[in-house]
Design an enzyme around this catalytic site. Structure first.
Site, mmCIF file in Angstrom:
data_model
loop_
_atom_site.group_PDB
_atom_site.id
_atom_site.type_symbol
_atom_site.label_atom_id
_atom_site.label_comp_id
_atom_site.label_asym_id
_atom_site.label_seq_id
_atom_site.Cartn_x
_atom_site.Cartn_y
_atom_site.Cartn_z
ATOM 1 N N GLY A 1 41.998 24.240 35.559
ATOM 2 C CA GLY A 1 43.342 23.974 35.866
ATOM 3 C C GLY A 1 43.804 23.154 37.329
ATOM 4 O O GLY A 1 43.574 22.776 37.980
ATOM 5 N N ASN A 2 45.167 22.922 36.920
ATOM 6 C CA ASN A 2 46.267 22.488 38.103
ATOM 7 C C ASN A 2 47.471 22.360 37.700
ATOM 8 O O ASN A 2 47.916 22.659 37.131
ATOM 9 C CB ASN A 2 45.414 20.847 37.691
ATOM 10 N N SER B 1 40.861 16.403 42.030
ATOM 11 C CA SER B 1 40.006 16.595 41.771
ATOM 12 C C SER B 1 39.187 16.671 42.096
ATOM 13 O O SER B 1 38.432 16.247 42.790
ATOM 14 C CB SER B 1 39.854 15.387 40.100
ATOM 15 N N GLY B 2 38.948 18.385 41.463
ATOM 16 C CA GLY B 2 36.885 18.939 41.608
ATOM 17 C C GLY B 2 37.103 19.334 43.179
ATOM 18 O O GLY B 2 35.762 19.348 43.894
ATOM 19 N N SER C 1 44.095 14.896 40.022
ATOM 20 C CA SER C 1 43.494 15.810 38.636
ATOM 21 C C SER C 1 43.269 14.650 37.589
ATOM 22 O O SER C 1 44.493 13.809 37.032
ATOM 23 C CB SER C 1 44.025 16.605 38.170
ATOM 24 N N SER C 2 41.805 15.428 36.371
ATOM 25 C CA SER C 2 41.411 14.714 35.040
ATOM 26 C C SER C 2 42.901 14.278 34.211
ATOM 27 O O SER C 2 42.775 12.916 32.908
ATOM 28 C CB SER C 2 40.604 14.920 34.378
ATOM 29 N N ASP C 3 43.732 14.986 34.643
ATOM 30 C CA ASP C 3 44.745 15.540 33.672
ATOM 31 C C ASP C 3 46.006 15.058 33.638
ATOM 32 O O ASP C 3 47.277 14.896 33.581
ATOM 33 C CB ASP C 3 45.173 17.350 33.496
ATOM 34 N N HIS D 1 48.595 23.322 34.469
ATOM 35 C CA HIS D 1 47.596 23.611 32.889
ATOM 36 C C HIS D 1 46.425 24.657 33.572
ATOM 37 O O HIS D 1 46.148 24.683 34.703
ATOM 38 C CB HIS D 1 46.644 21.930 32.920
ATOM 39 N N HIS E 1 42.810 27.025 31.802
ATOM 40 C CA HIS E 1 42.784 27.774 30.321
ATOM 41 C C HIS E 1 41.839 29.349 30.509
ATOM 42 O O HIS E 1 40.944 29.555 30.366
ATOM 43 C CB HIS E 1 40.778 27.160 30.839
ATOM 44 N N ASP F 1 61.853 37.502 26.031
ATOM 45 C CA ASP F 1 62.705 37.086 27.105
ATOM 46 C C ASP F 1 62.480 35.516 27.626
ATOM 47 O O ASP F 1 62.875 35.373 29.082
ATOM 48 C CB ASP F 1 61.771 38.186 28.415
ATOM 49 N N HIS G 1 41.626 23.176 22.983
ATOM 50 C CA HIS G 1 41.520 23.404 24.452
ATOM 51 C C HIS G 1 41.872 24.248 24.529
ATOM 52 O O HIS G 1 41.743 25.244 25.610
ATOM 53 C CB HIS G 1 42.295 21.548 24.288
ATOM 54 N N TYR H 1 70.772 39.314 32.559
ATOM 55 C CA TYR H 1 70.040 39.800 32.878
ATOM 56 C C TYR H 1 68.979 39.233 34.545
ATOM 57 O O TYR H 1 69.678 38.159 34.487
ATOM 58 C CB TYR H 1 68.793 39.534 32.138
#
Length: 229
Positions: free
Chosen positions: A28-29, A45-46, A74-76, A95, A97, A120, A169, A227
């Protein structure tokens, strides 16, 4: 430090994903964009979340060229930057998972609007992209992931439905800022879990009516929102 405040906000969004159980290890990122300067701040990344600090965040331009930072982004990154270029209203991208939203993505199924919790936050189903072609996967895969998202949102306001499922994905979510994007990612996982359980109980559930969808979405969003006001 360049973009200190945005780096801190992006770090906090990344840590929120861990706190809410949406990521494992370094999965995730989150990123954020400074529209005035045309710069993006993204998680490296990592790097273990326990070790992350604002100075570890990587700064790039809107095309992914590194402007500041000693770590690999990040790789994304290419997906994030494409979304910033194409969705001009968004200020941050997340992002994950996360288990239930990813399950819908892997099944190639949109998350239908089955109840008012969904309504909502998402004005209609959370869509799933088309399956990427072999050429797209073998080529500029991360960029092509962004292309698939943008294509799926033709005719959909990305601020009215601030999330997508990438087929096979996992989900991406976004918002007006890093906090908002992380919040939407957390809610996305919650409504995905509810949808899964609802469909297990009643596979033929028709979901909310248009009237109920309108009532719940527009009471929280738009010019006449009441609201929390």
């Amino acid at each position: 430090m360049l973009l200190r405040e945005l780096r801190t906000e992006v770090l906090e969004a990344n840590l929120e994903l861990v706190k809410r159980g949406l990521v494992l290890y370094t999965f995730g990122n989150a990123s954020g964009v400074d529209r005035e300067q045309g710069l993006v701040v993204i998680k490296p990344s990592g790097v273990d979340y326990d070790d992350l600090r604002p100075e570890h965040m990587v700064v790039t331009d809107l095309n992914g060229k590194i402007v500041d930072g000693n770590l690999k982004p990040s790789s994304d990154l290419d997906t994030h930057t494409l979304l910033y270029r194409e969705f001009s209203a968004i200020g941050a991208v997340v992002h994950t998972h996360s288990e239930f939203a990813t399950s819908f993505a892997q099944a190639g199924m949109q998350i239908p609007a089955l109840g008012t919790t969904h309504a909502d936050y998402f004005y209609g189903p959370v869509p799933v992209t088309a399956v990427l072609s072999d050429d797209a996967i073998g080529g500029a895969y991360v960029h092509e992931t962004g292309v698939a998202i943008v294509k799926r949102f033709e005719g959909i306001d990305p601020m009215a439905v601030p999330a997508v499922l990438v087929a096979g994905h996992a989900p991406f979510a976004w918002g007006k800022d890093a906090h908002d994007a992380a919040h939407n990612a957390v809610v996305l996982e919650a409504v995905a879990k509810m949808a899964y359980k609802t469909l297990m109980l009643n596979p033929d559930c028709d979901g909310v009516s248009q009237a109920l969808l309108d009532r719940h979405y527009f009471r929280k969003h738009g010019a006449k929102a009441t609201y929390g006001q």
